[in-house]
Design a protein around this motif. Structure first.
Motif, short mmCIF file in Angstrom:
data_model
loop_
_atom_site.label_atom_id
_atom_site.label_comp_id
_atom_site.label_asym_id
_atom_site.label_seq_id
_atom_site.Cartn_x
_atom_site.Cartn_y
_atom_site.Cartn_z
N PRO A 40 -17.20 -5.01 -38.88
CA PRO A 40 -17.66 -3.78 -39.57
C PRO A 40 -16.74 -2.58 -39.37
CG PRO A 40 -18.93 -4.14 -37.55
CD PRO A 40 -18.00 -5.33 -37.70
N THR A 41 -15.83 -2.68 -38.40
CA THR A 41 -15.07 -1.50 -37.98
C THR A 41 -13.76 -1.34 -38.74
OG1 THR A 41 -14.33 -2.94 -36.19
CG2 THR A 41 -16.05 -1.35 -35.66
N ASN A 52 -15.21 6.15 -32.21
CA ASN A 52 -15.40 6.48 -33.62
C ASN A 52 -15.42 7.99 -33.85
OD1 ASN A 52 -15.54 4.05 -35.27
ND2 ASN A 52 -17.30 3.50 -34.02
N THR A 76 -27.64 3.66 -35.96
CA THR A 76 -27.42 2.29 -36.40
C THR A 76 -28.80 1.74 -36.78
OG1 THR A 76 -25.69 2.17 -34.73
CG2 THR A 76 -26.41 0.08 -35.68
N ALA A 122 -18.95 -1.83 -27.39
CA ALA A 122 -18.20 -0.63 -27.77
C ALA A 122 -18.42 0.38 -26.65
CB ALA A 122 -18.72 -0.08 -29.10
N LEU A 182 -22.34 1.96 -40.47
CA LEU A 182 -21.17 2.69 -39.98
C LEU A 182 -20.34 3.28 -41.13
CD1 LEU A 182 -19.54 3.40 -37.40
CD2 LEU A 182 -18.34 1.22 -37.68
N PHE A 190 -23.63 -0.38 -26.01
CA PHE A 190 -23.66 -0.80 -27.41
C PHE A 190 -23.00 -2.18 -27.50
CE2 PHE A 190 -22.66 -0.59 -31.99
CZ PHE A 190 -23.87 -0.09 -32.48
N ARG A 244 -28.23 10.43 -37.56
CA ARG A 244 -27.89 9.07 -37.99
C ARG A 244 -27.98 8.10 -36.82
NH1 ARG A 244 -24.00 4.98 -36.17
NH2 ARG A 244 -24.28 3.38 -37.74
N ARG A 283 -22.96 5.25 -25.82
CA ARG A 283 -23.45 6.10 -26.92
C ARG A 283 -23.53 7.56 -26.51
NH1 ARG A 283 -22.36 3.31 -31.26
NH2 ARG A 283 -23.97 4.25 -32.58
N MET A 285 -23.40 7.89 -31.72
CA MET A 285 -22.10 7.24 -31.91
C MET A 285 -21.35 7.12 -30.59
SD MET A 285 -20.16 5.77 -34.02
CE MET A 285 -21.01 5.97 -35.57
N ASP A 286 -20.24 6.38 -30.60
CA ASP A 286 -19.38 6.28 -29.41
C ASP A 286 -18.17 7.21 -29.58
OD1 ASP A 286 -17.08 4.72 -30.75
OD2 ASP A 286 -18.84 3.49 -31.20
N TRP A 323 -12.26 -3.18 -31.92
CA TRP A 323 -12.82 -4.48 -32.33
C TRP A 323 -11.93 -5.14 -33.38
CZ3 TRP A 323 -18.84 -3.98 -33.32
CH2 TRP A 323 -19.46 -3.54 -32.15
N PRO A 377 -22.19 -5.60 -34.00
CA PRO A 377 -23.17 -5.15 -33.02
C PRO A 377 -24.33 -6.14 -32.96
CG PRO A 377 -22.63 -3.39 -34.58
CD PRO A 377 -22.00 -4.64 -35.11
N HIS A 435 -9.81 0.48 -35.18
CA HIS A 435 -10.83 0.34 -34.12
C HIS A 435 -10.49 -0.85 -33.20
CE1 HIS A 435 -14.86 -0.54 -32.43
NE2 HIS A 435 -15.13 0.73 -32.68
C1 BEZ Z 1 -22.34 1.90 -35.17
O1 BEZ Z 1 -23.14 1.44 -36.00
O2 BEZ Z 1 -22.52 3.02 -34.70
C2 BEZ Z 1 -21.16 1.08 -34.74
C3 BEZ Z 1 -20.92 -0.15 -35.33
C4 BEZ Z 1 -19.85 -0.90 -34.89
C5 BEZ Z 1 -19.02 -0.43 -33.87
C6 BEZ Z 1 -19.26 0.79 -33.30
C7 BEZ Z 1 -20.34 1.56 -33.74
#
Ligand code: BEZ
Length: 337
Positions: A36-37, A216, A174, A149, A195, A237, A172, A152, A212-213, A43, A93, A41
């Protein structure tokens, strides 16, 4: 040529083109892997490195095409594709898995792990790993193992001194029940968004804040749209490496062992990367001039105890995970680690 015949010929041609032979005559696999990233990123970087190592290890007989940035759909859609066998692998995730098997919600317990190193240790425990055993039978995917990840945090468009400044605000999350409950208890209005939709939602004022982390927040430039980062480290996460169970059944034991070994190496590299990178992202954000407000569990008031009350019955493994976390913390306090 009639349209139906032309379409049949196209399908046949595609089928013929996708049949590839490995050295020795065995059929080769071209696996499709979703992430998804974004390309920058950690990942995605490690998914690409995994794909390269896998091709090398199999002497080029098999390959993996990595599709980053949710190109194949959001996490729910990717999970469906894994279930049907339309997608072979993913790093994602554990959120979508947790929405189907609530016991994994224990891994989202607020303040279960103090930092990434502690989170990685907990995810390596038999208790956490055991949760993945039920995946093939219950949802048709194989969980190879966990990574994670960064911890948070919350980024807010406006100034924040206390939880009161977030109450009633649109934040927001996830799409995931344990995180939704956490913010509902805190009096904040959770808005589930994948995301890929976060930047635009923050830019156009659809949301006031984001769970979020730091990676990101920094790399996706969310900080450029906001005033405050609340450095709360309130949750880990987890990420899971998944393989379609339908695909897994067709693989020979040697290939299964190679996938497991190499994915595991990259899970470990991801965790090690974050242990240092978390502090670097924090330093970069401070240097960029955004307000960084460190807070502890007390910031969230009674929301934490309420969460625990809701989730202990849904996720009984949580009691044991809390014990493991406490033991690890007192051990590292004794050894100064
Ligand atoms: C998120 O949904 O916040 C997220 C998804 C994948 C990696 C990091 C964060």
């Amino acid at each position: 040529m009639k349209p139906r015949v032309a379409s049949y010929c196209r399908c046949l041609a595609l089928l013929v083109c996708s049949v590839v032979f490995a050295p020795g005559g065995a059929l080769a696999d071209r696996f499709r892997m979703g992430v998804p990233t974004a390309p920058s990123h950690v990942w995605t970087i490690e998914a690409n490195a995994f794909a390269a190592n896998f091709a090398e290890r199999t002497g080029g007989a098999h390959s993996i095409a990595v599709f980053p940035a949710g190109q194949l759909g959001n996490d729910a859609q990717m999970l469906q594709q894994l279930q049907t066998g339309a997608l072979d692998m993913a790093f994602m995730p554990i959120a979508e898995i947790t929405n189907r098997i609530p016991e994994l919600g224990a891994l989202y317990a607020p303040y279960l792990a103090t930092d990434v190193a502690a989170a990685a240790k907990l995810l390596a425990s038999d208790e956490a790993r055991g949760l993945l055993d039920q995946l093939p039978a219950r949802i048709g995917v194989v969980g190879i193992g966990y990574s994670l990840a960064g911890m948070r945090q919350i980024i807010s468009r406006g100034p924040v001194q206390s939880l009161d400044d977030l109450r009633g605000r649109k934040l927001r999350i996830t799409p995931l029940d344990p995180i939704r409950d956490f913010y509902v208890n805190a009096g904040v209005a959770p808005i589930p968004l994948p995301l890929g939709s976060v930047y635009d939602a923050l830019a156009n004022g659809q949301i006031d804040a984001v769970d979020m982390d730091l990676e990101n927040i920094w790399k996706q430039n969310y900080y450029g749209l906001a005033e405050t980062v609340i450095l709360s480290n309130h949750m880990m996460f987890p990420m899971v490496g998944l393989v379609s169970a339908a695909k897994w059944r067709t693989l020979d034991p040697e290939l299964k062992a190679t996938i497991t070994e190499l994915m595991t190496q990259h899970f470990e590299r991801i965790a090690v990367t974050y242990i240092d990178a978390e502090r670097e992202y924090e330093a970069e954000l401070k240097a960029a001039g955004i307000e960084v407000l460190p807070v502890g569990p007390e910031f969230f008031g009674t929301a934490l105890a309420e969460w625990e009350e809701t989730w202990r019955p849904k996720a009984p493994v949580l009691v044991r995970l809390r014990q493991l976390a406490a033991a690890a913390e007192s051990g590292s306090a004794e050894t100064g680690q």
